[in-house]
Enzyme design. Structure first.
Site, short mmCIF file in Angstrom:
data_model
loop_
_atom_site.label_atom_id
_atom_site.label_comp_id
_atom_site.label_asym_id
_atom_site.label_seq_id
_atom_site.Cartn_x
_atom_site.Cartn_y
_atom_site.Cartn_z
N VAL A 169 29.14 85.89 10.42
CA VAL A 169 28.40 86.08 9.17
C VAL A 169 27.89 87.52 9.03
CG1 VAL A 169 27.68 83.69 8.94
CG2 VAL A 169 26.26 85.28 10.26
N GLU A 170 28.25 88.37 10.00
CA GLU A 170 27.83 89.78 9.90
C GLU A 170 29.06 90.67 9.70
OE1 GLU A 170 24.32 90.98 12.26
OE2 GLU A 170 24.48 88.99 13.18
#
Length: 337
Positions: free
Chosen positions: A130-131
């Site tokens: 998610v980064e």
């Protein structure tokens, strides 16, 4: 003879106790400390410059749009204005982006302390889905394909090449330079300029050290004990407890630094608090949930200190006095080809 020795010993105990008290009440505890550097990664200007370039290079993400600075930007107090970390394609992480400022003094990293060094921490966001959502092998291959990066790594790490270790060491070396300038109103006050802080800021400082007990957790130059506490926010995130089921780690999160804190809203691990006034009130009144099921495992440091709203305003004014001048960082606009 024995009686005389006892009297002398008692006198020494009193003198030592008074000396210890004076030392603890002096400004020395708030002075800037030497940055700790691991023996296997000594600081050099070549490593620092390489690390800075990597820190701002969006090519470390799968979309070529996200860098370390996306969530930890110098213009935002080395943090982010978003409640949760925002990565590739607008995906949100589970927690707020903590500031990188003064991270070099820490012994554990991330809100739950799962990384034990800056080097270990540096590689986490690159791989997080998610980064930046990149395999380290892909990042290494990209860098090896750029002659500019090959030259920079050779200068910084002669004969070591481009690999996971040198990548982590370069980023960590740059992050060890992201240290407060110690030029805030508070720093000038501690250095002897008693007019550097307003009267209300000074009242806030006395409350901070005294009846409000803020300094129990926010201590020393970086204004953090480096430990982990449950402040009863009542959310579902179990924090450090997810690493190991210890009762003292239940809903416990790392104490954030208070340096430049006015620039790093929203606050706490869940980004649920927008103002310093609200954050201060929560901590000074025994947590968001002072009693009941949602206060389970609350830190013993978090109690209702019976601080009035005017006193909260004094503490907030003090916290704003911790803001220093921005670091002189020239952000790269061109990257190795």
């Amino acid at each position: 003879m024995t009686k005389v020795l006892r009297v002398v010993a008692s006198s020494l105990v009193v003198i030592m106790s008074v000396s210890a008290l004076n030392a603890s009440e002096s400004g020395d505890r708030w002075l800037k400390q030497k940055v700790p550097v691991p023996k296997d990664n000594p600081m050099t200007k070549e490593k620092i410059e390489l690390g800075k370039i990597i820190y701002f290079d969006t090519r470390l993400s799968s979309t070529d749009k996200v860098s370390c600075a996306s969530c930890h930007h110098p213009s935002m107090g080395w943090a982010s204005l978003d409640p949760f970390a925002v990565g590739i394609e607008g995906k949100e992480g589970p927690r707020n982006s903590p500031t990188v400022l003064n991270n070099a003094y820490n012994r554990k990293y991330f809100w739950d302390g799962r990384a034990k060094s800056l080097e270990e921490q540096a590689l986490g966001p690159i791989q997080a889905d998610v980064e930046m959502n990149m395999k380290l092998s892909t990042v290494i291959s990209m860098m090896k394909s750029k002659k500019g990066y090959v030259r920079l790594f050779e200068k910084a790490f002669p004969g070591e090449g481009i690999n996971n270790k040198t990548l982590a060491k370069a980023i960590a070396s740059f992050e060890r330079t992201i240290i407060s300038n110690a030029d805030s109103e508070f720093d000038r006050f501690i250095a002897g300029d008693k007019k550097a802080m307003s009267e209300n800021s000074q009242k806030g400082f006395e409350l901070f050290k005294g009846r409000a007990h803020c300094a129990d957790c926010h201590d020393k130059f970086q204004f953090t004990d480096g430990s982990f506490h449950n402040i009863a926010l009542g959310d579902e995130d179990e924090g450090r407890y997810r690493m190991k089921k210890r009762a003292s780690w239940y809903h416990a999160f790392k104490t954030p630094t208070l340096r430049d804190v006015s620039k790093t809203a929203p606050y706490f691990h869940d980004g649920s608090v927008k103002t310093l006034e609200e954050a201060t009130t929560i901590c000074a009144s025994g947590g968001r949930y002072a009693t009941g099921a949602k206060s389970k495992g609350k830190s013993t440091f978090i109690e209702d200190r019976h601080i009035s709203q005017i006193e909260v305003s004094y503490i907030v004014e003090f916290l704003k006095s911790l803001d220093g001048k921005p670091l002189d960082i020239k952000i790269p606009t061109e990257f190795p080809q």
